[in-house]
Design a protein around this motif. Structure first.
Motif, PDB file in Angstrom:
ATOM      1  N   LYS A   1       0.824  -1.206   0.000  1.00 20.68           N
ATOM      2  CA  LYS A   1       0.000   0.000   0.000  1.00 20.68           C
ATOM      3  C   LYS A   1       0.859   1.258   0.000  1.00 20.68           C
ATOM      4  O   LYS A   1       0.429   2.304  -0.455  1.00 20.68           O
ATOM      5  N   ASP A   2       2.057   1.156   0.539  1.00 24.48           N
ATOM      6  CA  ASP A   2       2.939   2.322   0.554  1.00 24.48           C
ATOM      7  C   ASP A   2       3.348   2.740  -0.858  1.00 24.48           C
ATOM      8  O   ASP A   2       3.758   3.877  -1.069  1.00 24.48           O
ATOM      9  N   LYS A   3       3.202   1.848  -1.812  1.00 26.60           N
ATOM     10  CA  LYS A   3       3.590   2.151  -3.189  1.00 26.60           C
ATOM     11  C   LYS A   3       2.495   2.898  -3.952  1.00 26.60           C
ATOM     12  O   LYS A   3       2.652   3.179  -5.115  1.00 26.60           O
ATOM     13  N   LEU A   4       1.359   3.236  -3.277  1.00 26.29           N
ATOM     14  CA  LEU A   4       0.296   3.990  -3.939  1.00 26.29           C
ATOM     15  C   LEU A   4       0.801   5.380  -4.303  1.00 26.29           C
ATOM     16  O   LEU A   4       1.568   5.990  -3.567  1.00 26.29           O
ATOM     17  N   ASP A   5       0.314   5.867  -5.433  1.00 29.52           N
ATOM     18  CA  ASP A   5       0.753   7.201  -5.841  1.00 29.52           C
ATOM     19  C   ASP A   5      -0.016   8.272  -5.062  1.00 29.52           C
ATOM     20  O   ASP A   5      -0.924   7.985  -4.294  1.00 29.52           O
ATOM     21  N   LEU A   6       0.323   9.501  -5.259  1.00 30.78           N
ATOM     22  CA  LEU A   6      -0.208  10.627  -4.499  1.00 30.78           C
ATOM     23  C   LEU A   6      -1.711  10.796  -4.706  1.00 30.78           C
ATOM     24  O   LEU A   6      -2.443  11.129  -3.764  1.00 30.78           O
TER      25      LEU A   6
ATOM     26  N   ILE B   1      -8.083   8.424  -0.754  1.00 37.01           N
ATOM     27  CA  ILE B   1      -8.357   7.687   0.483  1.00 37.01           C
ATOM     28  C   ILE B   1      -8.536   8.660   1.643  1.00 37.01           C
ATOM     29  O   ILE B   1      -9.448   8.514   2.466  1.00 37.01           O
ATOM     30  N   HIS B   2      -7.698   9.684   1.693  1.00 37.49           N
ATOM     31  CA  HIS B   2      -7.797  10.680   2.764  1.00 37.49           C
ATOM     32  C   HIS B   2      -9.123  11.441   2.691  1.00 37.49           C
ATOM     33  O   HIS B   2      -9.781  11.650   3.720  1.00 37.49           O
ATOM     34  N   VAL B   3      -9.525  11.840   1.486  1.00 33.19           N
ATOM     35  CA  VAL B   3     -10.790  12.572   1.319  1.00 33.19           C
ATOM     36  C   VAL B   3     -11.968  11.696   1.739  1.00 33.19           C
ATOM     37  O   VAL B   3     -12.895  12.158   2.418  1.00 33.19           O
TER      38      VAL B   3
END
Length: 159
Positions: free
Chosen positions: A37-42, A48-50
Motif C-alpha cells: 500500500k505504501d507504493k500507492l501514488d499521491l 483515500i484521505h478525502v
C-alpha cells in the motif's frame, strides 16, 4: 478423569494451537500487504484521505450543551487575593442542583432495592432490638469484684 474426556481436551488444545498458527500466518501476510500500500501514488492517497474525512464528518456529532458531571467531585477554586476583577454572577441551575443532590444521597435513599451483592449486606441496617441502657444483654458495665478491688489496691500502694 475418563479417557474419552482426556482425548477431547487434547483435541481442543491441538485445534487451538492450529488456529494460533493460522492467525500468525495471516498477520504476517497482512503486514506484507501494508508494504504494497505504501507504493500507492499521491492521487490514490489523497482519494483515500478525502473519503476518510467525509466518513468522519458524516458520523461526527457537535455537542453545544455543556453540563458538569454531578457524579464527580467538583473543586471550586477562588480567585487570586490581589485580583481586581469583579466576580461573575452565575445563575443557579435547578436541574443540576437536583442531580447533584441525588448523586450524593445514601444508596438506601436513592434506590428501593440493593443493586449489587455487596449492597445486600447491611441494606437493612436498623437494629432488630431497640437500644436500651438498662438491657443487660447488650450493655456490659464494669463491676467491682474481689479481684478488681485487690488489683486497684495494689496499684494505689505502688504509687
Amino acid at each position: 478423569m475418563p479417557l474419552h474426556q482426556k482425548k477431547g481436551i487434547r483435541s481442543i488444545l491441538a485445534h487451538s494451537q492450529r488456529m494460533c498458527r493460522i492467525l500468525i500466518s495471516l498477520h504476517l501476510s497482512r503486514r506484507h500487504q501494508v508494504t504494497d500500500k505504501d507504493k500507492l501514488d499521491l492521487v490514490h492517497r489523497d482519494a483515500i484521505h478525502v473519503e476518510r474525512v467525509r466518513k468522519e464528518q458524516r458520523h461526527q456529532k457537535l455537542h453545544t450543551e455543556f453540563s458538569i458531571n454531578p457524579h464527580r467531585k467538583l473543586h471550586v477554586l477562588p480567585d487570586k487575593p490581589m485580583c481586581r476583577r469583579t466576580t461573575e454572577e452565575i445563575p443557579e441551575d435547578e436541574d443540576f442542583i437536583k442531580a447533584f443532590r441525588k448523586a450524593h444521597e445514601v444508596p438506601t435513599k436513592k434506590y428501593s432495592m440493593p443493586l449489587t451483592e455487596s449492597q445486600e449486606i447491611g441494606w437493612m441496617s436498623t437494629p432488630l432490638v431497640p437500644e436500651s441502657r438498662q438491657d443487660t444483654r447488650f450493655n456490659f458495665f464494669r463491676f467491682m469484684t474481689d479481684v478488681t478491688k485487690h488489683h486497684e489496691f495494689g496499684q494505689r500502694t505502688q504509687n
